[in-house]
Design a protein around this motif. Structure first.
Motif, PDB file in Angstrom:
ATOM      1  N   ASP A 199       0.814  -1.222   0.000  1.00 54.53           N
ATOM      2  CA  ASP A 199       0.000   0.000   0.000  1.00 54.53           C
ATOM      3  C   ASP A 199       0.847   1.272   0.000  1.00 54.53           C
ATOM      4  O   ASP A 199       0.379   2.330  -0.399  1.00 54.53           O
ATOM      5  CB  ASP A 199      -0.942   0.013   1.205  1.00 54.53           C
ATOM      6  CG  ASP A 199      -2.005  -1.062   1.085  1.00 54.53           C
ATOM      7  OD1 ASP A 199      -2.202  -1.599  -0.022  1.00 54.53           O
ATOM      8  OD2 ASP A 199      -2.640  -1.369   2.117  1.00 54.53           O
ATOM      9  N   ASN A 200       2.108   1.172   0.439  1.00 48.46           N
ATOM     10  CA  ASN A 200       3.010   2.319   0.447  1.00 48.46           C
ATOM     11  C   ASN A 200       3.886   2.369  -0.805  1.00 48.46           C
ATOM     12  O   ASN A 200       4.865   3.111  -0.850  1.00 48.46           O
ATOM     13  CB  ASN A 200       3.896   2.303   1.702  1.00 48.46           C
ATOM     14  CG  ASN A 200       3.092   2.519   2.961  1.00 48.46           C
ATOM     15  OD1 ASN A 200       2.194   3.364   2.988  1.00 48.46           O
ATOM     16  ND2 ASN A 200       3.380   1.745   3.983  1.00 48.46           N
ATOM     17  N   LYS A 201       3.565   1.534  -1.799  1.00 52.52           N
ATOM     18  CA  LYS A 201       4.295   1.479  -3.067  1.00 52.52           C
ATOM     19  C   LYS A 201       5.719   0.969  -2.906  1.00 52.52           C
ATOM     20  O   LYS A 201       6.618   1.335  -3.660  1.00 52.52           O
ATOM     21  CB  LYS A 201       4.303   2.837  -3.789  1.00 52.52           C
ATOM     22  CG  LYS A 201       2.912   3.393  -4.037  1.00 52.52           C
ATOM     23  CD  LYS A 201       2.087   2.437  -4.873  1.00 52.52           C
ATOM     24  CE  LYS A 201       0.695   3.006  -5.131  1.00 52.52           C
ATOM     25  NZ  LYS A 201      -0.258   2.000  -5.510  1.00 52.52           N
TER      26      LYS A 201
END
Length: 144
Positions: free
Chosen positions: A32-34
């Motif tokens: 989700d934080n890439k």
């Protein structure tokens, strides 16, 4: 004597194919934080790889490797004194025979043709990347 192809390896530079393609090929995922996460369970589905290589005479030889399964991305770091050198990340795939038999009941692992081979149809070359090349044999024909 048994002469049967078992497997080979193919190494690709991630910079050459792009990070998105490398993710798909290796099964790595973005969280989700890439942040790219590679796990011990990674490994993409087998894919066919088509490419060409320039010959000494300036013409090209075209290839399809029918079934390649890639593993996790390899990143090499070298330390020297106070500095770290990053080399270009690579992915390595195992080249295997195809499960699908051809028109002769055999299991190919590679197709290749040179654009300057005698008798090669121009359509074979211009359509090379349209879809994975399928071997064509006349019914009851083919060479041994």
């Amino acid at each position: 004597m048994v002469k049967e192809f078992q497997s080979g390896t193919l190494t690709l530079g991630v910079a050459d194919i792009g990070v998105d393609a490398a993710e798909v090929l290796t099964g790595a995922t973005l969280d989700d934080n890439k942040v790219l996460i590679s796990t011990s369970e990674d490994g993409g589905a087998p894919v066919a790889i088509g490419f060409r290589a320039k010959k000494a005479n300036g013409k090209y030889r075209y290839f399809w490797l029918y079934r390649v399964k890639f593993g996790i991305t390899a990143t090499n770091l070298q330390t020297k004194g106070d500095s770290i050198t990053f080399s270009t990340p690579t992915i390595e795939g195992t080249v295997m025979r195809r499960n699908k038999p051809d028109g002769q009941g055999k299991h190919p692992w590679k197709a290749e043709v040179s654009e300057d081979d005698p008798g090669v149809s121009p359509e074979t070359i211009t359509g090379w990347y349209t879809e994975v090349y399928e071997p064509v044999f006349a019914v009851g024909g083919g060479s041994e």
